[in-house]
Write an enzyme that holds these catalytic residues in place. Structure first.
Site, PDB file in Angstrom:
ATOM      1  N   GLN A   1     -59.144  48.126  33.592  1.00 27.44           N
ATOM      2  CA  GLN A   1     -59.235  47.511  32.260  1.00 27.44           C
ATOM      3  C   GLN A   1     -59.775  46.078  32.351  1.00 27.44           C
ATOM      4  O   GLN A   1     -59.343  45.191  31.601  1.00 27.44           O
ATOM      5  CB  GLN A   1     -57.860  47.515  31.574  1.00 27.44           C
ATOM      6  CG  GLN A   1     -57.482  48.866  30.982  1.00 27.44           C
ATOM      7  CD  GLN A   1     -58.417  49.279  29.844  1.00 27.44           C
ATOM      8  OE1 GLN A   1     -58.993  48.454  29.147  1.00 27.44           O
ATOM      9  NE2 GLN A   1     -58.572  50.586  29.660  1.00 27.44           N
ATOM     10  N   SER A   2     -60.720  45.834  33.239  1.00 27.10           N
ATOM     11  CA  SER A   2     -61.249  44.480  33.438  1.00 27.10           C
ATOM     12  C   SER A   2     -61.989  43.959  32.200  1.00 27.10           C
ATOM     13  O   SER A   2     -62.964  44.562  31.743  1.00 27.10           O
ATOM     14  CB  SER A   2     -62.212  44.502  34.632  1.00 27.10           C
ATOM     15  OG  SER A   2     -62.960  43.302  34.681  1.00 27.10           O
ATOM     16  N   ASN A   3     -61.522  42.823  31.684  1.00 22.60           N
ATOM     17  CA  ASN A   3     -62.251  42.140  30.602  1.00 22.60           C
ATOM     18  C   ASN A   3     -63.520  41.497  31.149  1.00 22.60           C
ATOM     19  O   ASN A   3     -64.517  41.378  30.452  1.00 22.60           O
ATOM     20  CB  ASN A   3     -61.385  41.049  29.976  1.00 22.60           C
ATOM     21  CG  ASN A   3     -60.113  41.606  29.396  1.00 22.60           C
ATOM     22  OD1 ASN A   3     -60.150  42.408  28.479  1.00 22.60           O
ATOM     23  ND2 ASN A   3     -58.971  41.200  29.958  1.00 22.60           N
TER      24      ASN A   3
END
Ligand SMILES: *Cc1c(COP(=O)(O)O)cnc(C)c1O
Length: 329
Positions: free
Chosen positions: A73-75
């Protein structure tokens, strides 16, 4: 200060606002917010500032493909995918783990933004990032490598410039301009250390009486300080600022990591709900919900004194809320 060349796709300056209802509710220090969750492109966040500098370097090197990586879930990866699309680069991102049955949150957005996703699976993510880079290079695709979180001196330089931006906003708000210091503390979520390093250098240059206090979302205290100090020194050097930092010069707090990276507990959940209902403000389960939960505790326990004024630097992350729907509703 000698800022390197940058592209301009971020929406700057980001708003600086008081959180009046939250401050009244807590009856402690006054709390303000800097809205770097509103930096534009596809959802915003702190990586967008860094990418203005990083992609400028990629262009100057005639790169055509951007390679980076992160947690599922890397921004950072989502903002890299957006900035790469906007600037006409191909983008390959390496994510930890395996593809989920149903893409949600940032993973869905990565796909919509046209990024090619490589899942690291059982392998080490850093090793897969490196091998992906080598593969793209041999294929003649002119890759440009961005480390995790965009946290190198060039990326961190964007947060030195961000403190200069804040300082000029302070000058235009009477209540802040006449206070000394305008903010006793600046608090934010810290992980790969680039934001922390940039704010530490910028704080020293532009707001020397303000404590730059990073709230760790994963790293133990000593480890985080050991990452941030040399990065801050290298960032200052890049900008021709005569500062050096050792770990004791870095202010950090690792008391609010809770169950660990990307694991949401009661404090995070209650913080998300409190800010939503009191301020119409969204924080995320992984970074800003943890850090803001810590800030609230520091205010409530008086560790940040009643007569203080604290700035929460919002770093974004809201798309991850949708990936945690089953734990939030
Ligand atoms: C990446 C990220 C951070 C941490 O920033 P670093 O520069 O990696 O320390 C904080 N908040 C959000 C929402 C992020 O995506």
């Amino acid at each position: 200060m000698n800022l390197p060349p940058k592209l301009s796709f971020a929406h700057l300056p980001t708003p600086l606002e008081p959180l009046l209802r939250l401050s009244a509710h807590l009856a402690g220090a006054q709390i303000w917010i800097k809205r770097d969750d509103q930096t534009g492109l596809a959802g915003g966040g702190n990586k967008t500032r860094k990418l203005e500098y990083l992609l400028a370097e990629a262009k100057s090197q005639n790169a055509r493909t951007i390679i980076t990586g992160g947690a599922a879930q890397s921004n950072h990866c989502r903002q890299t995918a957006a900035a790469a699309a906007h600037e006409g680069f191909r983008c390959v991102i390496v994510l930890s783990g395996r593809a989920p049955a149903q893409a949600s949150g940032n993973i869905l957005l990565d796909e919509l933004l046209g990024a090619e996703i490589v899942w690291a699976g059982a392998e080490l993510r850093t090793a897969v990032m490196q091998s992906t880079f080598e593969k793209e290079k041999s294929a003649g695709n002119a890759p440009y490598f961005i480390p995790i979180g965009g946290s190198n001196p060039l990326g961190a330089a964007s947060y030195v410039a961000a403190v200069q931006e804040l300082q000029s906003q302070i000058q235009s708000i009477a209540e802040l301009k006449t206070a000394s210091p305008a903010f006793t503390h600046i608090c934010f979520a810290s992980s790969s250390g680039g934001t922390h390093a940039g704010l530490a250098v910028g704080g020293k240059a532009f707001l020397p009486e303000t404590q730059i206090l990073g709230l760790s979302v994963d790293e133990p205290l000593d480890h985080l300080k050991a990452i941030v100090a040399p990065l801050a020194t290298a960032t200052a050097q890049l900008l021709s600022l005569p500062y050096t930092f050792t770990p004791p010069d870095i202010h950090a707090n690792a008391d609010y990591i809770g169950a660990g990276y990307a694991l949401m507990g009661n404090r995070e959940r209650e913080t998300i709900r409190l800010l939503g209902r009191l301020e119409g403000l969204l924080v995320d389960p992984v970074y800003t919900g943890k850090a803001f939960g810590g800030l609230i505790d520091l205010v409530q326990t008086g560790a940040i004194p009643r007569n203080g004024r604290v700035l929460f630097w919002h770093t974004g992350g809201q798309p991850a809320l949708f990936a945690y729907a089953d734990q939030l509703s």
